[in-house]
Design a protein around this motif. Structure first.
Motif, PDB file in Angstrom:
ATOM      1  N   GLY A   1      49.077 -37.437  40.215  1.00 37.08           N
ATOM      2  CA  GLY A   1      48.324 -38.382  41.031  1.00 37.08           C
ATOM      3  C   GLY A   1      47.660 -37.784  42.259  1.00 37.08           C
ATOM      4  O   GLY A   1      46.958 -38.493  42.993  1.00 37.08           O
ATOM      5  N   THR A   2      47.856 -36.511  42.484  1.00 34.28           N
ATOM      6  CA  THR A   2      47.204 -35.859  43.619  1.00 34.28           C
ATOM      7  C   THR A   2      45.708 -35.761  43.357  1.00 34.28           C
ATOM      8  O   THR A   2      45.287 -35.348  42.275  1.00 34.28           O
ATOM      9  N   SER A   3      44.917 -36.147  44.349  1.00 34.31           N
ATOM     10  CA  SER A   3      43.461 -36.134  44.173  1.00 34.31           C
ATOM     11  C   SER A   3      42.780 -35.284  45.235  1.00 34.31           C
ATOM     12  O   SER A   3      43.294 -35.123  46.340  1.00 34.31           O
ATOM     13  N   ASN A   4      41.635 -34.782  44.869  1.00 32.71           N
ATOM     14  CA  ASN A   4      40.804 -34.007  45.786  1.00 32.71           C
ATOM     15  C   ASN A   4      39.349 -34.378  45.563  1.00 32.71           C
ATOM     16  O   ASN A   4      38.959 -34.714  44.440  1.00 32.71           O
ATOM     17  N   TYR A   5      38.578 -34.281  46.641  1.00 32.59           N
ATOM     18  CA  TYR A   5      37.187 -34.729  46.602  1.00 32.59           C
ATOM     19  C   TYR A   5      36.241 -33.702  47.196  1.00 32.59           C
ATOM     20  O   TYR A   5      36.596 -32.953  48.114  1.00 32.59           O
ATOM     21  N   GLU A   6      35.031 -33.722  46.671  1.00 29.59           N
ATOM     22  CA  GLU A   6      33.952 -32.954  47.288  1.00 29.59           C
ATOM     23  C   GLU A   6      33.663 -33.596  48.647  1.00 29.59           C
ATOM     24  O   GLU A   6      33.760 -34.810  48.812  1.00 29.59           O
ATOM     25  N   ASP A   7      33.323 -32.773  49.629  1.00 21.62           N
ATOM     26  CA  ASP A   7      33.219 -33.263  51.012  1.00 21.62           C
ATOM     27  C   ASP A   7      32.277 -34.453  51.176  1.00 21.62           C
ATOM     28  O   ASP A   7      32.560 -35.395  51.932  1.00 21.62           O
ATOM     29  N   SER A   8      31.155 -34.449  50.482  1.00 19.26           N
ATOM     30  CA  SER A   8      30.150 -35.484  50.721  1.00 19.26           C
ATOM     31  C   SER A   8      30.572 -36.866  50.211  1.00 19.26           C
ATOM     32  O   SER A   8      29.956 -37.870  50.578  1.00 19.26           O
ATOM     33  N   VAL A   9      31.628 -36.938  49.402  1.00 18.71           N
ATOM     34  CA  VAL A   9      32.054 -38.228  48.868  1.00 18.71           C
ATOM     35  C   VAL A   9      33.385 -38.694  49.446  1.00 18.71           C
ATOM     36  O   VAL A   9      33.826 -39.809  49.147  1.00 18.71           O
ATOM     37  N   LYS A  10      34.002 -37.871  50.265  1.00 20.80           N
ATOM     38  CA  LYS A  10      35.281 -38.258  50.864  1.00 20.80           C
ATOM     39  C   LYS A  10      35.117 -39.539  51.677  1.00 20.80           C
ATOM     40  O   LYS A  10      34.190 -39.678  52.459  1.00 20.80           O
ATOM     41  N   GLY A  11      36.048 -40.445  51.468  1.00 25.83           N
ATOM     42  CA  GLY A  11      35.994 -41.717  52.181  1.00 25.83           C
ATOM     43  C   GLY A  11      35.125 -42.761  51.498  1.00 25.83           C
ATOM     44  O   GLY A  11      35.156 -43.933  51.872  1.00 25.83           O
ATOM     45  N   ARG A  12      34.343 -42.338  50.503  1.00 23.24           N
ATOM     46  CA  ARG A  12      33.477 -43.287  49.792  1.00 23.24           C
ATOM     47  C   ARG A  12      33.869 -43.444  48.329  1.00 23.24           C
ATOM     48  O   ARG A  12      33.744 -44.529  47.762  1.00 23.24           O
ATOM     49  N   PHE A  13      34.328 -42.376  47.712  1.00 28.81           N
ATOM     50  CA  PHE A  13      34.700 -42.398  46.298  1.00 28.81           C
ATOM     51  C   PHE A  13      36.211 -42.326  46.164  1.00 28.81           C
ATOM     52  O   PHE A  13      36.892 -41.669  46.960  1.00 28.81           O
ATOM     53  N   THR A  14      36.712 -42.972  45.117  1.00 28.26           N
ATOM     54  CA  THR A  14      38.142 -42.914  44.809  1.00 28.26           C
ATOM     55  C   THR A  14      38.308 -42.665  43.323  1.00 28.26           C
ATOM     56  O   THR A  14      37.768 -43.411  42.505  1.00 28.26           O
ATOM     57  N   ILE A  15      39.058 -41.629  43.005  1.00 29.15           N
ATOM     58  CA  ILE A  15      39.359 -41.329  41.607  1.00 29.15           C
ATOM     59  C   ILE A  15      40.756 -41.852  41.298  1.00 29.15           C
ATOM     60  O   ILE A  15      41.655 -41.798  42.147  1.00 29.15           O
ATOM     61  N   SER A  16      40.931 -42.385  40.110  1.00 32.32           N
ATOM     62  CA  SER A  16      42.243 -42.886  39.709  1.00 32.32           C
ATOM     63  C   SER A  16      42.383 -42.709  38.201  1.00 32.32           C
ATOM     64  O   SER A  16      41.400 -42.515  37.486  1.00 32.32           O
ATOM     65  N   ARG A  17      43.619 -42.781  37.733  1.00 29.49           N
ATOM     66  CA  ARG A  17      43.884 -42.712  36.303  1.00 29.49           C
ATOM     67  C   ARG A  17      44.868 -43.806  35.957  1.00 29.49           C
ATOM     68  O   ARG A  17      45.692 -44.192  36.793  1.00 29.49           O
ATOM     69  N   ASP A  18      44.804 -44.305  34.736  1.00 30.53           N
ATOM     70  CA  ASP A  18      45.675 -45.420  34.396  1.00 30.53           C
ATOM     71  C   ASP A  18      47.078 -44.920  34.094  1.00 30.53           C
ATOM     72  O   ASP A  18      47.341 -43.729  34.033  1.00 30.53           O
TER      73      ASP A  18
END
Length: 119
Positions: free
Chosen positions: A54-71
């Motif tokens: 469940g650990t997630s990481n984001y590209e800088d330009s989408v941090k705070g705007r995009f959320t990745i999740s898995r079922d």
């Protein structure tokens, strides 16, 4: 194993969109699941990745705007995109890292889904 991505479309700046990617076929185990995007110059970059724990990481330009999740089954991955900007316009691809019983890993890519942010 196949991945099916969906959810793309036209959205106004400031709007939101949720992308989905589901797997089909037998997979012994899935490790990382990720979303990439490809711009008009055919450069494909990592947007977000989520590990099996469940650990997630984001590209800088989408941090705070995009959320990745898995079922809970771990066989589908989603990308919630908020406050979309024109520069988010791209073809979005999902990718999983599958694992054989031997421990050998392999990548599987889904087909792209176009996201266009425009007024």
């Amino acid at each position: 194993v196949q991945l099916q991505a969906s959810g793309g479309g036209l959205v106004q700046p400031g709007g939101f969109r949720t992308l989905s990617c589901t797997t089909s076929g037998y997979i012994f185990r899935i490790d990382d699941m990720a979303w990439y995007r490809e711009n008009s110059e055919k450069q494909r970059d990592l947007v977000a990745v989520i590990s099996s724990d469940g650990t997630s990481n984001y590209e800088d330009s989408v941090k705070g705007r995009f959320t990745i999740s898995r079922d809970n089954s771990g066989n589908a991955v989603y990308l919630q995109m908020n406050n979309l900007k024109p520069e988010d316009t791209a073809v979005y691809f999902c990718k999983i890292v599958g694992v054989y019983g031997s421990g050998i890993t392999y990548d599987v890519w889904g087909q792209g889904t176009q996201v266009t942010v425009s007024s």
